[in-house]
Design a protein around this motif. Structure first.
Motif, PDB file in Angstrom:
ATOM      1  N   ALA A 140       0.833  -1.202   0.000  1.00  0.00           N
ATOM      2  CA  ALA A 140       0.000   0.000   0.000  1.00  0.00           C
ATOM      3  C   ALA A 140       0.868   1.252   0.000  1.00  0.00           C
ATOM      4  CB  ALA A 140      -0.941  -0.006   1.207  1.00  0.00           C
ATOM      5  N   TRP A 141       1.950   1.235   0.798  1.00  0.00           N
ATOM      6  CA  TRP A 141       2.851   2.392   0.812  1.00  0.00           C
ATOM      7  C   TRP A 141       3.459   2.592  -0.569  1.00  0.00           C
ATOM      8  CZ3 TRP A 141       7.335   4.579  -0.373  1.00  0.00           C
ATOM      9  CH2 TRP A 141       7.715   5.737   0.311  1.00  0.00           C
ATOM     10  N   ASN A 142       3.824   1.490  -1.209  1.00  0.00           N
ATOM     11  CA  ASN A 142       4.443   1.575  -2.524  1.00  0.00           C
ATOM     12  C   ASN A 142       3.499   2.191  -3.554  1.00  0.00           C
ATOM     13  OD1 ASN A 142       6.678   0.931  -4.330  1.00  0.00           O
ATOM     14  ND2 ASN A 142       5.242  -0.481  -5.270  1.00  0.00           N
ATOM     15  N   ARG A 143       2.211   1.940  -3.394  1.00  0.00           N
ATOM     16  CA  ARG A 143       1.210   2.532  -4.276  1.00  0.00           C
ATOM     17  C   ARG A 143       0.893   3.971  -3.866  1.00  0.00           C
ATOM     18  NH1 ARG A 143      -2.096  -1.214  -7.119  1.00  0.00           N
ATOM     19  NH2 ARG A 143      -1.498  -3.382  -6.777  1.00  0.00           N
ATOM     20  N   ARG A 144       1.519   4.429  -2.784  1.00  0.00           N
ATOM     21  CA  ARG A 144       1.268   5.747  -2.218  1.00  0.00           C
ATOM     22  C   ARG A 144      -0.165   5.878  -1.710  1.00  0.00           C
ATOM     23  NH1 ARG A 144       6.115   4.926  -3.109  1.00  0.00           N
ATOM     24  NH2 ARG A 144       7.548   6.568  -3.853  1.00  0.00           N
ATOM     25  N   ARG A 145      -0.728   4.759  -1.284  1.00  0.00           N
ATOM     26  CA  ARG A 145      -2.059   4.752  -0.669  1.00  0.00           C
ATOM     27  C   ARG A 145      -1.870   4.712   0.843  1.00  0.00           C
ATOM     28  NH1 ARG A 145      -4.980   0.275  -4.658  1.00  0.00           N
ATOM     29  NH2 ARG A 145      -4.885   1.551  -6.565  1.00  0.00           N
ATOM     30  N   MET A 146      -1.586   5.858   1.411  1.00  0.00           N
ATOM     31  CA  MET A 146      -1.178   5.928   2.803  1.00  0.00           C
ATOM     32  C   MET A 146      -2.295   5.557   3.774  1.00  0.00           C
ATOM     33  SD  MET A 146       1.794   6.439   2.076  1.00  0.00           S
ATOM     34  CE  MET A 146       2.834   7.145   0.794  1.00  0.00           C
ATOM     35  N   SER A 147      -3.536   5.856   3.411  1.00  0.00           N
ATOM     36  CA  SER A 147      -4.641   5.476   4.289  1.00  0.00           C
ATOM     37  C   SER A 147      -4.769   3.955   4.338  1.00  0.00           C
ATOM     38  CB  SER A 147      -5.949   6.106   3.807  1.00  0.00           C
ATOM     39  OG  SER A 147      -6.273   5.670   2.489  1.00  0.00           O
ATOM     40  N   ASP A 148      -4.523   3.281   3.213  1.00  0.00           N
ATOM     41  CA  ASP A 148      -4.546   1.817   3.195  1.00  0.00           C
ATOM     42  C   ASP A 148      -3.399   1.245   4.019  1.00  0.00           C
ATOM     43  OD1 ASP A 148      -6.742   1.960   1.566  1.00  0.00           O
ATOM     44  OD2 ASP A 148      -5.672   1.449  -0.281  1.00  0.00           O
ATOM     45  N   ALA A 149      -2.239   1.889   3.950  1.00  0.00           N
ATOM     46  CA  ALA A 149      -1.092   1.440   4.743  1.00  0.00           C
ATOM     47  C   ALA A 149      -1.389   1.583   6.226  1.00  0.00           C
ATOM     48  CB  ALA A 149       0.155   2.228   4.358  1.00  0.00           C
ATOM     49  N   ALA A 150      -1.952   2.713   6.626  1.00  0.00           N
ATOM     50  CA  ALA A 150      -2.300   2.929   8.031  1.00  0.00           C
ATOM     51  C   ALA A 150      -3.397   1.982   8.490  1.00  0.00           C
ATOM     52  CB  ALA A 150      -2.707   4.379   8.249  1.00  0.00           C
ATOM     53  N   ALA A 151      -4.282   1.577   7.569  1.00  0.00           N
ATOM     54  CA  ALA A 151      -5.375   0.661   7.909  1.00  0.00           C
ATOM     55  C   ALA A 151      -4.875  -0.736   8.231  1.00  0.00           C
ATOM     56  CB  ALA A 151      -6.385   0.610   6.764  1.00  0.00           C
ATOM     57  N   CYS A 152      -3.623  -1.028   7.924  1.00  0.00           N
ATOM     58  CA  CYS A 152      -3.039  -2.331   8.266  1.00  0.00           C
ATOM     59  C   CYS A 152      -2.687  -2.421   9.742  1.00  0.00           C
ATOM     60  CB  CYS A 152      -1.795  -2.583   7.411  1.00  0.00           C
ATOM     61  SG  CYS A 152      -2.122  -2.806   5.646  1.00  0.00           S
ATOM     62  N   PHE A 153      -2.841  -1.318  10.470  1.00  0.00           N
ATOM     63  CA  PHE A 153      -2.545  -1.289  11.900  1.00  0.00           C
ATOM     64  C   PHE A 153      -3.822  -1.410  12.710  1.00  0.00           C
ATOM     65  CE2 PHE A 153       1.249   0.262  10.047  1.00  0.00           C
ATOM     66  CZ  PHE A 153       2.279   0.096  10.968  1.00  0.00           C
ATOM     67  N   ASP A 154      -3.727  -2.086  13.846  1.00  0.00           N
ATOM     68  CA  ASP A 154      -4.849  -2.240  14.765  1.00  0.00           C
ATOM     69  C   ASP A 154      -5.258  -0.871  15.313  1.00  0.00           C
ATOM     70  OD1 ASP A 154      -6.463  -4.337  16.306  1.00  0.00           O
ATOM     71  OD2 ASP A 154      -5.653  -3.105  17.933  1.00  0.00           O
ATOM     72  N   ASP A 155      -6.502  -0.740  15.766  1.00  0.00           N
ATOM     73  CA  ASP A 155      -6.952   0.531  16.331  1.00  0.00           C
ATOM     74  C   ASP A 155      -6.122   0.921  17.558  1.00  0.00           C
ATOM     75  OD1 ASP A 155      -8.893   0.862  14.407  1.00  0.00           O
ATOM     76  OD2 ASP A 155     -10.463  -0.113  15.601  1.00  0.00           O
ATOM     77  N   ASP A 156      -5.689  -0.068  18.315  1.00  0.00           N
ATOM     78  CA  ASP A 156      -4.854   0.167  19.492  1.00  0.00           C
ATOM     79  C   ASP A 156      -3.425  -0.257  19.144  1.00  0.00           C
ATOM     80  OD1 ASP A 156      -3.845   0.616  22.009  1.00  0.00           O
ATOM     81  OD2 ASP A 156      -4.643  -1.253  22.855  1.00  0.00           O
ATOM     82  N   PHE A 157      -2.654   0.661  18.566  1.00  0.00           N
ATOM     83  CA  PHE A 157      -1.315   0.319  18.088  1.00  0.00           C
ATOM     84  C   PHE A 157      -0.292   1.331  18.599  1.00  0.00           C
ATOM     85  CE2 PHE A 157      -2.305   3.707  15.195  1.00  0.00           C
ATOM     86  CZ  PHE A 157      -1.079   4.248  14.820  1.00  0.00           C
ATOM     87  N   ALA A 158       0.984   0.999  18.426  1.00  0.00           N
ATOM     88  CA  ALA A 158       2.086   1.913  18.721  1.00  0.00           C
ATOM     89  C   ALA A 158       3.167   1.700  17.666  1.00  0.00           C
ATOM     90  CB  ALA A 158       2.651   1.670  20.116  1.00  0.00           C
ATOM     91  N   TYR A 159       3.647   2.798  17.091  1.00  0.00           N
ATOM     92  CA  TYR A 159       4.672   2.733  16.045  1.00  0.00           C
ATOM     93  C   TYR A 159       5.825   3.651  16.422  1.00  0.00           C
ATOM     94  CZ  TYR A 159       6.820   2.842  11.401  1.00  0.00           C
ATOM     95  OH  TYR A 159       7.700   2.737  10.346  1.00  0.00           O
ATOM     96  N   ASP A 160       7.039   3.089  16.451  1.00  0.00           N
ATOM     97  CA  ASP A 160       8.237   3.846  16.789  1.00  0.00           C
ATOM     98  C   ASP A 160       9.165   3.904  15.588  1.00  0.00           C
ATOM     99  OD1 ASP A 160       8.462   4.472  19.889  1.00  0.00           O
ATOM    100  OD2 ASP A 160       7.513   2.502  19.709  1.00  0.00           O
ATOM    101  N   ASP A 161       9.533   5.102  15.185  1.00  0.00           N
ATOM    102  CA  ASP A 161      10.583   5.305  14.193  1.00  0.00           C
ATOM    103  C   ASP A 161      11.833   5.710  14.958  1.00  0.00           C
ATOM    104  OD1 ASP A 161      12.360   6.514  12.279  1.00  0.00           O
ATOM    105  OD2 ASP A 161      10.686   6.643  10.888  1.00  0.00           O
TER     106      ASP A 161
END
Length: 335
Positions: free
Chosen positions: A58-79
């Protein structure tokens, strides 16, 4: 002050490669024309696509909302380049979008190795940035680690680290860790490292990677070397003798109180890969800004480790807004 400014600048340069892409079995995926599937290796094409790979596609297609939708509603992401954790999908989508804006249209992050753990669901990846002509952009490699929610099947946590454009020397890195460890030795806490929990005499490693971490923490470097095949490649160290010298230098530079503690594993028996999320401790106290991810591959015949690759989070972290201010102009210059 000048050195601190330089450190922040280097982190900015490293952070612009924030993005996700998988390698097609035939070519790099174009953001405007992506195949429906994204096989990492020809031998892996029969494996069920993980939610992480769906996020990458999804990120590769630049569909960022689809990429974010791959995460659970209760998530944590660290860069590893930035302060704090992202816990809202709108912020995650914005982070992905900023990463895409920093990259020219035909520069992608390509997955070199993936470890999907059938038992835990954990996923580890190793990747690099590549142009559409197949040339690799220097100093843009990294690793990521994900846990998956058992109920939703979506990504629960994500942790991403990438190497810096200009990295400190091994000697300087060891000196920093050694100094931090020495300071922590002044505390009254005299804990020791363990593998995924408190180490006891009865506890035994369950995998070759856990054996390697155990023996390294015990400073038994010959036993650590026994975990590798003769023609191993560990980052820039080619062969077992080169790895031996590398480990011995670590022993001399780092006090015994310094331990590498795996936080989580992704053991993939099908691909023969091991993803690890870890942190460094001294006397049982985590050393700030010394978390990381690693990817190992194993030899199919012996089960021993064949390759190893480690990446540590940035020693100087940026606030999230810095990507808006600095990433885009630096990204255009770099690529």
């Amino acid at each position: 002050m000048q050195s601190a400014t330089l450190g922040i600048l280097l982190v900015c340069l490293a952070s612009i490669s924030n993005g996700f892409v998988c390698r097609s079995t035939s070519a790099i995926l174009d953001a405007r024309a992506v195949p429906s599937s994204c096989a990492l290796h020809a031998s892996d094409s029969g494996a069920r696509e993980s939610i992480v790979e769906r996020c990458y596609e999804a990120w590769n297609r630049r569909r960022m909302s689809d990429a974010a939708a791959c995460f659970d509603d209760d998530f944590a992401y660290d860069d590893g380049q930035y302060l704090g954790s992202i816990q809202r999908k709108s912020d995650l989508e914005r982070l992905f979008q900023r990463g895409a804006m920093a990259l020219p249209p035909k520069v992608f992050m390509v997955v070199d190795q993936i470890a999907r753990c059938a038992e835990s669901g954990n996923v580890g990846t190793q990747w690099h940035v590549e142009k559409d002509d197949g040339s690799i952009v220097p100093f843009t490699r990294g690793c990521s680690f994900y846990t998956i929610d058992e109920v939703s099947g979506l990504i629960k946590t994500g942790f991403r680290v990438s190497e810096m454009i200009a990295k400190p020397s091994k000697q300087l890195s060891d000196m920093v860790v050694s100094s931090a460890s020495g300071m922590m030795q002044l505390t009254d806490r005299m804990g020791t490292g363990s593998i995924l929990g408190t180490k006891t005499e009865e506890a035994k490693p369950e995998s070759i990677i856990e054996t390697y971490f155990d023996t390294w923490n015990d400073r038994d470097m010959e036993a650590a070397l026994d975990c590798f095949v003769e023609d191993c490649v560990y980052e820039t160290e080619d062969g077992k003798e080169a790895l031996r010298q590398h480990l011995l230098r670590n022993v001399e530079a780092l006090p015994s109180a310094c331990q590498i503690i795996p936080d989580d594993l992704a053991l993939d028996s099908i691909n023969g890969t091991c993803g690890v999320k870890w942190h460094l401790e001294a006397n049982g106290i985590p050393i700030p800004n010394l978390r990381g991810c690693s990817m190992y591959t194993t030899d199919g015949a012996t089960g021993l480790l064949k390759t190893g690759f480690d990446v540590t989070e940035a020693p100087v972290k940026l606030p999230g807004f810095a990507q808006d201010v600095l990433a885009v102009p630096f990204g255009k210059l770099l690529f």
